[in-house]
Motif scaffolding. Sequence first.
Motif, PDB file in Angstrom:
ATOM      1  N   THR A 122       0.970  -1.302  -0.027  1.00  0.00           N
ATOM      2  CA  THR A 122       0.094   0.188   0.236  1.00  0.00           C
ATOM      3  C   THR A 122       0.702   1.388   0.162  1.00  0.00           C
ATOM      4  O   THR A 122       2.010   1.118   0.247  1.00  0.00           O
ATOM      5  CB  THR A 122      -1.105   0.081   1.248  1.00  0.00           C
ATOM      6  OG1 THR A 122      -0.096   0.119   2.391  1.00  0.00           O
ATOM      7  CG2 THR A 122      -1.805  -1.278   1.317  1.00  0.00           C
ATOM      8  N   GLU A 123       0.289   2.407  -0.274  1.00  0.00           N
ATOM      9  CA  GLU A 123       1.362   3.685  -0.436  1.00  0.00           C
ATOM     10  C   GLU A 123       1.431   3.850   1.061  1.00  0.00           C
ATOM     11  O   GLU A 123       2.202   5.047   1.331  1.00  0.00           O
ATOM     12  CB  GLU A 123       0.399   4.584  -0.952  1.00  0.00           C
ATOM     13  CG  GLU A 123      -0.104   4.496  -2.464  1.00  0.00           C
ATOM     14  CD  GLU A 123      -1.003   5.391  -3.164  1.00  0.00           C
ATOM     15  OE1 GLU A 123      -1.108   6.613  -2.655  1.00  0.00           O
ATOM     16  OE2 GLU A 123      -1.651   5.171  -4.255  1.00  0.00           O
ATOM     17  N   GLN A 124       1.199   3.364   2.194  1.00  0.00           N
ATOM     18  CA  GLN A 124       1.582   3.636   3.290  1.00  0.00           C
ATOM     19  C   GLN A 124       3.059   3.228   3.709  1.00  0.00           C
ATOM     20  O   GLN A 124       3.398   3.611   4.932  1.00  0.00           O
ATOM     21  CB  GLN A 124       0.577   2.927   4.688  1.00  0.00           C
ATOM     22  CG  GLN A 124      -0.872   3.358   4.377  1.00  0.00           C
ATOM     23  CD  GLN A 124      -0.973   4.844   4.581  1.00  0.00           C
ATOM     24  OE1 GLN A 124      -0.711   5.633   5.458  1.00  0.00           O
ATOM     25  NE2 GLN A 124      -1.679   5.631   3.402  1.00  0.00           N
ATOM     26  N   VAL A 125       3.510   2.484   2.869  1.00  0.00           N
ATOM     27  CA  VAL A 125       4.843   1.659   2.969  1.00  0.00           C
ATOM     28  C   VAL A 125       5.962   3.085   3.123  1.00  0.00           C
ATOM     29  O   VAL A 125       5.779   4.200   2.602  1.00  0.00           O
ATOM     30  CB  VAL A 125       5.314   1.067   2.018  1.00  0.00           C
ATOM     31  CG1 VAL A 125       5.518   1.786   0.571  1.00  0.00           C
ATOM     32  CG2 VAL A 125       6.446   0.205   2.242  1.00  0.00           C
ATOM     33  N   SER A 126       7.024   2.837   3.843  1.00  0.00           N
ATOM     34  CA  SER A 126       8.122   3.740   4.101  1.00  0.00           C
ATOM     35  C   SER A 126       9.059   3.795   3.006  1.00  0.00           C
ATOM     36  O   SER A 126       9.084   3.184   2.129  1.00  0.00           O
ATOM     37  CB  SER A 126       9.041   3.545   5.451  1.00  0.00           C
ATOM     38  OG  SER A 126       9.780   2.367   5.286  1.00  0.00           O
ATOM     39  N   ASP A 127       9.628   5.364   2.695  1.00  0.00           N
ATOM     40  CA  ASP A 127      10.489   5.333   1.561  1.00  0.00           C
ATOM     41  C   ASP A 127      11.797   4.429   1.879  1.00  0.00           C
ATOM     42  O   ASP A 127      12.407   4.107   0.936  1.00  0.00           O
ATOM     43  CB  ASP A 127      10.867   6.752   1.765  1.00  0.00           C
ATOM     44  CG  ASP A 127       9.942   7.935   1.382  1.00  0.00           C
ATOM     45  OD1 ASP A 127       9.327   7.579   0.443  1.00  0.00           O
ATOM     46  OD2 ASP A 127       9.770   8.866   2.072  1.00  0.00           O
ATOM     47  N   ALA A 128      11.993   4.464   3.392  1.00  0.00           N
ATOM     48  CA  ALA A 128      13.087   3.268   3.298  1.00  0.00           C
ATOM     49  C   ALA A 128      13.096   1.970   3.002  1.00  0.00           C
ATOM     50  O   ALA A 128      14.103   1.504   2.295  1.00  0.00           O
ATOM     51  CB  ALA A 128      13.552   3.363   4.998  1.00  0.00           C
ATOM     52  N   TYR A 129      11.943   1.452   3.097  1.00  0.00           N
ATOM     53  CA  TYR A 129      11.578   0.245   2.398  1.00  0.00           C
ATOM     54  C   TYR A 129      11.795   0.231   0.915  1.00  0.00           C
ATOM     55  O   TYR A 129      12.167  -1.064   0.323  1.00  0.00           O
ATOM     56  CB  TYR A 129      10.044  -0.286   3.102  1.00  0.00           C
ATOM     57  CG  TYR A 129      10.279  -1.935   2.890  1.00  0.00           C
ATOM     58  CD1 TYR A 129      10.705  -2.820   3.467  1.00  0.00           C
ATOM     59  CD2 TYR A 129       9.271  -2.548   1.983  1.00  0.00           C
ATOM     60  CE1 TYR A 129      10.671  -4.227   3.611  1.00  0.00           C
ATOM     61  CE2 TYR A 129       9.012  -3.542   1.616  1.00  0.00           C
ATOM     62  CZ  TYR A 129       9.858  -4.563   2.382  1.00  0.00           C
ATOM     63  OH  TYR A 129       9.677  -6.123   2.018  1.00  0.00           O
ATOM     64  N   LEU A 130      11.173   1.164   0.286  1.00  0.00           N
ATOM     65  CA  LEU A 130      11.219   1.185  -1.072  1.00  0.00           C
ATOM     66  C   LEU A 130      12.531   1.278  -1.581  1.00  0.00           C
ATOM     67  O   LEU A 130      12.975   0.492  -2.555  1.00  0.00           O
ATOM     68  CB  LEU A 130      10.455   2.453  -1.603  1.00  0.00           C
ATOM     69  CG  LEU A 130       8.835   2.283  -1.395  1.00  0.00           C
ATOM     70  CD1 LEU A 130       8.087   3.443  -1.783  1.00  0.00           C
ATOM     71  CD2 LEU A 130       8.183   1.325  -1.923  1.00  0.00           C
ATOM     72  N   ALA A 131      13.365   1.901  -0.882  1.00  0.00           N
ATOM     73  CA  ALA A 131      14.760   2.074  -1.172  1.00  0.00           C
ATOM     74  C   ALA A 131      15.645   0.733  -1.029  1.00  0.00           C
ATOM     75  O   ALA A 131      16.318   0.299  -2.062  1.00  0.00           O
ATOM     76  CB  ALA A 131      15.445   3.312  -0.598  1.00  0.00           C
ATOM     77  N   TYR A 132      15.133   0.108   0.029  1.00  0.00           N
ATOM     78  CA  TYR A 132      15.577  -1.409  -0.013  1.00  0.00           C
ATOM     79  C   TYR A 132      15.412  -2.286  -0.764  1.00  0.00           C
ATOM     80  O   TYR A 132      16.382  -2.859  -1.250  1.00  0.00           O
ATOM     81  CB  TYR A 132      15.371  -1.565   1.592  1.00  0.00           C
ATOM     82  CG  TYR A 132      15.213  -3.161   1.827  1.00  0.00           C
ATOM     83  CD1 TYR A 132      16.322  -3.924   2.014  1.00  0.00           C
ATOM     84  CD2 TYR A 132      14.098  -3.948   1.805  1.00  0.00           C
ATOM     85  CE1 TYR A 132      16.331  -5.222   2.527  1.00  0.00           C
ATOM     86  CE2 TYR A 132      14.144  -5.314   2.286  1.00  0.00           C
ATOM     87  CZ  TYR A 132      15.136  -5.945   2.383  1.00  0.00           C
ATOM     88  OH  TYR A 132      15.060  -7.138   2.681  1.00  0.00           O
TER      89      TYR A 132
END
Length: 241
Positions: A122-132
């Motif tokens: 979902t769009e609630q995910v953190s930027d850090a997780y997307l970068a990971y």
Amino acid sequence: MERPYIVCHMLTSLDGKIVGDYLEDERSSYYTDQYERIHESYGSQAWMCGRITFEEHYTRGHQLDLNQTDVPSLPRTDYVADKDARRFAVAVDPSGKLGWTKNFIEDESTDRMGNHIVEVLTEQVSDAYLAYLRELGISYIFGGEKQLVFNVVVQKLKLLFAIDHLLIEGGGVINGSFLNEGLIDELSLIIAPIADGTADALTLFETSSHLKKQPLVHFFLKDVEKLDDGGLWLKYVTKNI
């Protein structure tokens, strides 16, 4: 069809439990082997499970340290790292918690080995997780702002990865959500002849609290196969054809 053909493939006890002590019984090992054999026989391009299943069997509970403060903001747009993979492992992980170490499944005991990972977020995910995920080369798609809409998810799987056949393999809430949205075309059900009896164990189809009750879903028997030691493999479709 704008989405894949979807088969819900599951193993249950006689009383409909998908988890429980019965899975630890020596007798159940035959049925888990049959489950994998049938999984492979479908030759599906992709299979989907929830976060808990992936955490238990594939990431082994690996925890991430995502407390970095210098991560740039990333757009909530889908990211395709490998659209040409032979097969895909689709992980339903709404808030981004799974601790992957590779961008593919490491399981030499089955044909799942090497399947490219696609995270459903979902769009609630953190930027850090997307970068990971980007650093590891893991694909991801967004299925909603706060709650997943699986109609959107499966259409993206077909559009972005050319997936025409998808196996849904739990848990119960994911199965129930697909049922709720009218997305199950076929049910492949292995029944182990063991009663679990656990009152709070998850069953084949569970209802999430945010979903409204939908009309009954009728299944029609397509085939039945008797397995060794008293088990059954039942195949149903949701349209009487």
